[in-house]
Structure formats: structure tokens, C-alpha cells
Motif scaffolding. Structure first.
Motif, short mmCIF file in Angstrom:
data_model
loop_
_atom_site.label_atom_id
_atom_site.label_comp_id
_atom_site.label_asym_id
_atom_site.label_seq_id
_atom_site.Cartn_x
_atom_site.Cartn_y
_atom_site.Cartn_z
N MET A 3 0.83 -1.21 0.00
CA MET A 3 0.00 0.00 0.00
C MET A 3 0.87 1.26 0.00
O MET A 3 0.53 2.25 -0.66
CB MET A 3 -0.94 -0.02 1.21
N TRP A 4 1.99 1.22 0.72
CA TRP A 4 2.91 2.36 0.72
C TRP A 4 3.46 2.60 -0.68
O TRP A 4 3.53 3.74 -1.15
CB TRP A 4 4.04 2.08 1.72
N LEU A 5 3.84 1.52 -1.38
CA LEU A 5 4.32 1.65 -2.75
C LEU A 5 3.24 2.21 -3.66
O LEU A 5 3.52 3.00 -4.57
CB LEU A 5 4.80 0.29 -3.27
N GLN A 6 2.00 1.79 -3.42
CA GLN A 6 0.88 2.27 -4.22
C GLN A 6 0.71 3.77 -4.06
O GLN A 6 0.54 4.50 -5.03
CB GLN A 6 -0.39 1.53 -3.79
N PHE A 7 0.77 4.27 -2.81
CA PHE A 7 0.66 5.70 -2.56
C PHE A 7 1.86 6.46 -3.13
O PHE A 7 1.73 7.59 -3.59
CB PHE A 7 0.53 5.98 -1.07
N LYS A 8 3.04 5.81 -3.08
CA LYS A 8 4.25 6.47 -3.62
C LYS A 8 4.12 6.70 -5.12
O LYS A 8 4.64 7.69 -5.65
CB LYS A 8 5.48 5.61 -3.34
N LEU A 9 3.45 5.77 -5.83
CA LEU A 9 3.32 5.91 -7.28
C LEU A 9 2.29 6.96 -7.67
O LEU A 9 2.33 7.49 -8.77
CB LEU A 9 2.92 4.56 -7.90
N ASN A 10 1.34 7.23 -6.75
CA ASN A 10 0.34 8.25 -7.04
C ASN A 10 1.00 9.63 -7.06
O ASN A 10 1.95 9.87 -6.32
CB ASN A 10 -0.77 8.26 -5.99
N PRO A 11 0.48 10.55 -7.89
CA PRO A 11 0.97 11.94 -7.80
C PRO A 11 0.73 12.48 -6.40
O PRO A 11 -0.33 12.24 -5.81
CB PRO A 11 0.10 12.67 -8.84
N ALA A 12 1.69 13.19 -5.87
CA ALA A 12 1.57 13.68 -4.49
C ALA A 12 0.42 14.67 -4.39
O ALA A 12 0.16 15.45 -5.29
CB ALA A 12 2.87 14.36 -4.07
N ALA A 13 -0.30 14.59 -3.26
CA ALA A 13 -1.37 15.54 -3.00
C ALA A 13 -0.79 16.95 -2.86
O ALA A 13 0.34 17.14 -2.43
CB ALA A 13 -2.12 15.14 -1.73
N ILE A 14 -1.61 17.93 -3.22
CA ILE A 14 -1.15 19.31 -3.13
C ILE A 14 -0.98 19.72 -1.67
O ILE A 14 -0.02 20.37 -1.29
CB ILE A 14 -2.16 20.24 -3.84
N ASP A 15 -1.93 19.31 -0.83
CA ASP A 15 -1.91 19.67 0.59
C ASP A 15 -0.84 18.85 1.31
O ASP A 15 -0.88 17.61 1.27
CB ASP A 15 -3.29 19.41 1.20
N PRO A 16 0.13 19.49 2.00
CA PRO A 16 1.17 18.74 2.72
C PRO A 16 0.59 17.82 3.80
O PRO A 16 1.15 16.75 4.06
CB PRO A 16 2.03 19.85 3.35
N VAL A 17 -0.51 18.25 4.41
CA VAL A 17 -1.13 17.40 5.44
C VAL A 17 -1.63 16.10 4.81
O VAL A 17 -1.45 15.01 5.36
CB VAL A 17 -2.29 18.15 6.14
N GLN A 18 -2.27 16.20 3.63
CA GLN A 18 -2.73 15.00 2.94
C GLN A 18 -1.54 14.10 2.58
O GLN A 18 -1.64 12.87 2.66
CB GLN A 18 -3.49 15.39 1.68
N GLN A 19 -0.45 14.71 2.20
CA GLN A 19 0.74 13.90 1.90
C GLN A 19 1.17 13.09 3.12
O GLN A 19 1.47 11.90 3.01
CB GLN A 19 1.89 14.81 1.45
N GLN A 20 1.18 13.75 4.28
CA GLN A 20 1.59 13.06 5.50
C GLN A 20 0.61 11.94 5.85
O GLN A 20 1.02 10.85 6.26
CB GLN A 20 1.70 14.05 6.66
N ILE A 21 -0.68 12.23 5.70
CA ILE A 21 -1.69 11.21 6.02
C ILE A 21 -1.52 10.00 5.10
O ILE A 21 -1.59 8.85 5.53
CB ILE A 21 -3.11 11.81 5.91
N PHE A 22 -1.31 10.25 3.81
CA PHE A 22 -1.14 9.15 2.87
C PHE A 22 0.10 8.33 3.18
O PHE A 22 0.15 7.12 2.91
CB PHE A 22 -1.05 9.69 1.43
N MET A 23 1.12 8.96 3.75
CA MET A 23 2.34 8.22 4.11
C MET A 23 2.14 7.41 5.39
O MET A 23 2.76 6.35 5.57
CB MET A 23 3.51 9.20 4.28
N ILE A 24 1.27 7.89 6.28
CA ILE A 24 1.03 7.19 7.54
C ILE A 24 0.01 6.07 7.38
O ILE A 24 0.13 5.00 8.00
CB ILE A 24 0.54 8.19 8.62
N MET A 25 -1.00 6.28 6.53
CA MET A 25 -2.14 5.37 6.44
C MET A 25 -1.76 3.91 6.17
O MET A 25 -2.35 2.99 6.78
CB MET A 25 -3.10 5.87 5.35
N PRO A 26 -0.81 3.58 5.28
CA PRO A 26 -0.49 2.17 5.06
C PRO A 26 -0.06 1.45 6.33
O PRO A 26 -0.42 0.29 6.54
CB PRO A 26 0.66 2.23 4.04
N TRP A 27 0.68 2.15 7.19
CA TRP A 27 1.18 1.49 8.41
C TRP A 27 0.09 1.41 9.47
O TRP A 27 0.07 0.48 10.28
CB TRP A 27 2.41 2.23 8.92
N VAL A 28 -0.85 2.38 9.46
CA VAL A 28 -2.01 2.27 10.34
C VAL A 28 -2.84 1.04 9.94
O VAL A 28 -3.24 0.23 10.79
CB VAL A 28 -2.86 3.55 10.27
#
Length: 581
Positions: free
Chosen positions: A498-523
């Protein structure tokens, strides 16, 4: 500063989800604690004032000693073994030949029925209720009149003479699966007529029963007027003054666990009543009672009921339903997603017949689901590409109307309409997968066909959590990590894919969303760890297919690939700056 607070809040909420899930499940759905068998009253009152025997001795009986009682009639059917106790004519010894207690090769068969007074008592018997006539009870010693072994080819008959001119008879027959047909007869040789009511009783303890939860029912169950009643559990029967009289005409009534069930099925066309009753401490009875019949002098009456005692195999239940047992297939509590769960079970079993392994069948199912959803994924990526293309216009609108939120929303809606963009298109595949995911969860939880089915390597049971847990060094240390700490290999692979999947997606514009997307796979790695291995296998396969799909679709939308590469480079430069700082 605001972004940092949001990031901290996201981390706190993630930890609350991890810790809260385990807390809620253990607090509100605690595991059943076995209790010793207690002294109970000898009878309880039934729906029409008749007495239901509690069948409860003062002390716990040893199972082997109880099964060693003299005169037992052996049962030897294709899927059932056991015996009938001539005392009380109880069917109180049933084991299921084709289902084992564990994945161990030397584990014994599942015991469904056990004699009264044993720790897991569960049995059925058939008798009569009457006024002014001596009827058989739980202590009546019946005489075998034909047959010395109940098999599919050879029924067994018993009789009892009450000494007052009435002769009672019972004939037991069994089919190739789990259904016993029980014929009750009463011959009146005395002067004058008598009035009686035939009755069937299933008596069982709730000790050791499967836990009833918000999404899986375990306990009393009945089909009434073509609807299946999941309304009552054991404690609710007790709280209802120990008596529940079910309204309507019963099609069948009994008790269910997740995989096993015992049920009484009346003779078609005859008026009956069904009820549940508390029959002592931690003991309950399901009662099927026919209307009163008058037996004239010199006449005989016959009633034919059926007793299901076995595994809730969907094909078997549906076959009985086709033979006239209404709604029997719905004894498996598929829930709200039945319209998806049952077809998914059907497809899984057919895939299993093709590939010979349920793990491979789950992988094939995932491929089929992803293939069906591929056109939606294409639209999702096209929407993402279009959203990227209008980012400069969106930023210009945000600058122009930064102090007028309502006007900003109107202008953005107009921009989406002019550019023919659906901002929710990217969420559609996720929403569509939710019912599919939950339906597969129900299949893995309820379908006995999935029970004890292995995959490869260390996965011996796809319906159970991954046994290879990191904290106990994959089983080398003699303890089982609790709840959310039971991270297994499959959970780690799930988080990684899931982390690799999010990494391949274009990064969200909002930095907070970026952080959430990086945390969510491990949650999600922690949250999903206690779930069935088959469910994690489905999600991992889906993630891997998504990664391949993303690679392909990036080739079709080069602006997204360029943006993803630019985002990755920006993140790398930012990380380098932070490191130097």
C-alpha cells in the motif's frame, strides 16, 4: 504551524484507531468464559403450560463415562457417527466425520452432540405432552424393536408401552448428510380416546458456544413465515423471564454456531408452535410443539419430524431448501451484503474446483474483480490527469477568492463543469471495493468451506489470522501477541504494497494530505493484522495488481507520470534540505 497541528492530530487519531479497535472488541465482545455445570430445576414451563425437562444432574458427568452407558444404538452414516441413548430416546452423541477440531493432521472430528450433564451437553429427543395419559419422559427406557445400527440403509425403531393401553413408537432414519427423519407413532389400545401433543426438543448449553457479535449471529435461530429470525441470543432468552414464544408458523427452529447448527423441522402442513426456553443455568431448549391430536380407541397416529445436526455447508443447506425446508440456506447469516457475499462464495468454490487451492482461488477472484473494475480505474486516472491539468487555474481561483469561500466554491464548481471533471471520480473505485471487501470478509468468516483451508508455506488456515507473528519470532517464543501487536508477515506485506501504491500516485497538493497518505499504510497494517489471512491475501493481491495497473495507465497519461516523477524529485530535494539543516 497549522500543518504541524494537523499532522499531530492525524497521528493521534491513527493511534486511537489502532488501540481503540482492540479495546472495543475485547470490552463489548469478550471471549466466552467456560463455566461449570450448575444444579438446575428439573422442569421449566413451555408455551402452553407444558413442562420442559431441564435434564440437568447435580454434577458434571464425564463424557467417556456417559458414552459408555449400556444399550446405546450406534449411528454410522457417511458424514455422521455417534449413538442414540435408549434412556429418554435421546440423540445425544454426534460427531462430524468430515470436519476436524483443528488444522493438525491428528485432530479428532468435531463433536456436535454430547449427553446431558456433560460439560458441552447438546442433544435432541422427541416425546408427547398429554393430560390424563402416561407419556414417555427423559428417564423412559425404550426398547429397540428393529435395527441394531442406524445407517443410511438401515433405520432403527424403538417402542415403549406405558402400561395403560398406549404404545409409543419412534423410528429414526438418516440420509447421506446431516438430516435425521424421526417418525413418532402412538397406538391407543385403551377404552376411550386420548388427547396428546407431539413434541421435539433440542437442549444445549451455552458454555463454549460461539460468540454472537454485531455481524455474526450465534444462538437461538428460527424460520417463521418464510423469514429467518436472528433476534435472540442466549442471554436475551434469560432476560425475557426464560421464555420466548415465537409468533407465526415455524418452518424450523434450533440453535446455531458460526459453522454448526441443530434444528427441528416439522411435518409439512401441520400446525405447530415454536419457542425457546431457559432449561437451567447456562442451558436452553428449542421446542417444536404440534397442536393437540385426539386418538380414538383402537387408532394410531403418526407424525414425522426431521432433525438437522451438522455443518452449515451452503450446498447442503440449499439442497434441503430445494426439498421443502423453507429458507434453510439463510441459516448462514450473510447479512446486508448477501447479494454480494453469496455470489462471491459461489465463484470462490467454483474457482477452487478449477485450481485446487482456496488461496489461489482468492487470487483469481481478485484478478476478476480488478478486471471488472479496470474501466473505472481508467476513468479515475483520466480524472486525475484532468485535475492536474487545471491545477494552475485552481490556484488562481484560490488566490482571487481566498477571502470569499462561498464564491470560491461556486467558481470551482463552474471550473469542474467547464472542464468536464468529476472530482469524486478518484474515490469511486474505493467506494465500490468496500462492499466487495466486506462480502469477502463475511465469506471467510462464515463459509465452512473456507475453514482450515491452507495456502502455501506457513499459511495453514486462510480463515484464521496469519500465525507468523513478528513479536514472538514467528512462533519460536511461547506466547501469542495480543490484538493489534500481532503483526504477521502478511500484514507487513500489506503495509508495504500500500505504501508503494501511494508512492506511485501523484503527491497531494496539501502537505497534510501527503503526510496522512504516508502514515495510512502502516495504520492499516496494524488494523488488518488480526483479520483472516485470506482477507489479507486478497488485499495484497489487489495492491500488486493496482501497482501494475498504475504503471500501465501512467504510460497512457504521461502528464501524470511526469508529475509523479517531479513530485518524487521535489520530495527528495526537500528531504536533502531537511537533512542538511
Amino acid at each position: 504551524m497549522q500543518n504541524q497541528r494537523n499532522i499531530i492530530l492525524a497521528v493521534v487519531l491513527s493511534l486511537a484507531l489502532i488501540l481503540g479497535w482492540d479495546l472495543v472488541m475485547t470490552r463489548f465482545f469478550p471471549p466466552q468464559v467456560e463455566a461449570p455445570v450448575q444444579t438446575a430445576t428439573q422442569t421449566v414451563q413451555g408455551p402452553s403450560g407444558e413442562q420442559i425437562p431441564a435434564d440437568a444432574p447435580d454434577l458434571v458427568r464425564d463424557l467417556d463415562a456417559a458414552l459408555a452407558s449400556a444399550g446405546r444404538i450406534p449411528i454410522d452414516a457417511p458424514e455422521i457417527a455417534g449413538s442414540i441413548n435408549p434412556v429418554g430416546a435421546r440423540v445425544d452423541d454426534i460427531v462430524l466425520k468430515t470436519h476436524r477440531t483443528s488444522v493438525a493432521r491428528d485432530s479428532g472430528p468435531i463433536r456436535l452432540f454430547a449427553p446431558h450433564g456433560t460439560q458441552r451437553q447438546h442433544f435432541a429427543r422427541f416425546d408427547w405432552v398429554g393430560q390424563g395419559v402416561k407419556v414417555p419422559d427423559a428417564q423412559t427406557e425404550w426398547t429397540v424393536t428393529s435395527g441394531d445400527r442406524l445407517t443410511q440403509e438401515t433405520p432403527v425403531s424403538l417402542s415403549w408401552d406405558n402400561g395403560q393401553g398406549q404404545i409409543f413408537g419412534l423410528t429414526f432414519a438418516i440420509d447421506e448428510h446431516y438430516m435425521l427423519t424421526v417418525t413418532q407413532t402412538l397406538t391407543n389400545r385403551a377404552t376411550g380416546s386420548i388427547a396428546v401433543r407431539p413434541r421435539g426438543i433440542i437442549n444445549r448449553t451455552s458454555v463454549g458456544a460461539d460468540r454472537s457479535t454485531f455481524n455474526v449471529h450465534s444462538g437461538p435461530i428460527a424460520a417463521l413465515d418464510n423469514t429467518v429470525n436472528f433476534d435472540w441470543d442466549y442471554s436475551e432468552v434469560t432476560e425475557n423471564n426464560g421464555q420466548v414464544n415465537l409468533p407465526g408458523r415455524p418452518d424450523w427452529v434450533g440453535f446455531t454456531d458460526i459453522y454448526w447448527m441443530s434444528a427441528l423441522i416439522p411435518q409439512p402442513g401441520l400446525a405447530t408452535q415454536a419457542s425457546f426456553a431457559e432449561a437451567g443455568r447456562d442451558r436452553y431448549a428449542a421446542v417444536l410443539l404440534y397442536d393437540t391430536v385426539t386418538v380414538p380407541e383402537g387408532q394410531m397416529v403418526t407424525y414425522t419430524s426431521r432433525l438437522f445436526a451438522g455443518a452449515k455447508e451452503s450446498n447442503v443447506l440449499r439442497a434441503y431448501e430445494a426439498e421443502g425446508v423453507a429458507r434453510f440456506g439463510l441459516a448462514i447469516d450473510w447479512g446486508w451484503f448477501r447479494f454480494i457475499a453469496w455470489p462471491m462464495w459461489w465463484l470462490l468454490t467454483h474457482l477452487f474446483n478449477l485450481v485446487g487451492n482456496f488461496g489461489l482461488a482468492i487470487i483469481c477472484l481478485t484478478i476478476i474483480v480488478r478486471a471488472i473494475m479496470f474501466p473505472i480505474a481508467q476513468k479515475q486516472f483520466a480524472s486525475m490527469a484532468a485535475m492536474r491539468a487545471v491545477q494552475p487555474k485552481m490556484k488562481a481561483l484560490q488566490e482571487r477568492y481566498k477571502d470569499d469561500k462561498p464564491q470560491l466554491q461556486q467558481q470551482m464548481a463552474k471550473l469542474y463543469k467547464d472542464e468536464k471533471i468529476n472530482p469524486l471520480a478518484g474515490c469511486l473505485p474505493i467506494f465500490l471495493q468496500i462492499p466487495i471487501f466486506f462480502a469477502l470478509y463475511k465469506v471467510l468468516l462464515l463459509a465452512i468451506e473456507m475453514r482450515h483451508e491452507p495456502f502455501y508455506l506457513w499459511i495453514k488456515d486462510l480463515s484464521a489470522p496469519d500465525p507468523a507473528k513478528i513479536l514472538n519470532l514467528f512462533g519460536l517464543l511461547p506466547f501469542d501477541p495480543p490484538g493489534f501487536l500481532g503483526i504477521g508477515v502478511l500484514a507487513v506485506i500489506l503495509g508495504l504494497t500500500m505504501w508503494l501504491q501511494f508512492k506511485l500516485n501523484p503527491a497531494a497538493i496539501d502537505p497534510v494530505q501527503q503526510q496522512i497518505f504516508m502514515i495510512m499504510p502502516w495504520v492499516l497494517m496494524f488494523v488488518m493484522a488480526p483479520f483472516a489471512a485470506g482477507l489479507l491475501l486478497y488485499w495484497i493481491t489487489s495492491n500488486i495488481l493496482t501497482l501494475g495497473q498504475q504503471k500501465y495507465l501512467y504510460s497512457k497519461h504521461p502528464q501524470l507520470k511526469a508529475q509523479a516523477e517531479k513530485d518524487a524529485a521535489d520530495r527528495e530535494r526537500a528531504a536533502t534540505r531537511d537533512k542538511k539543516a
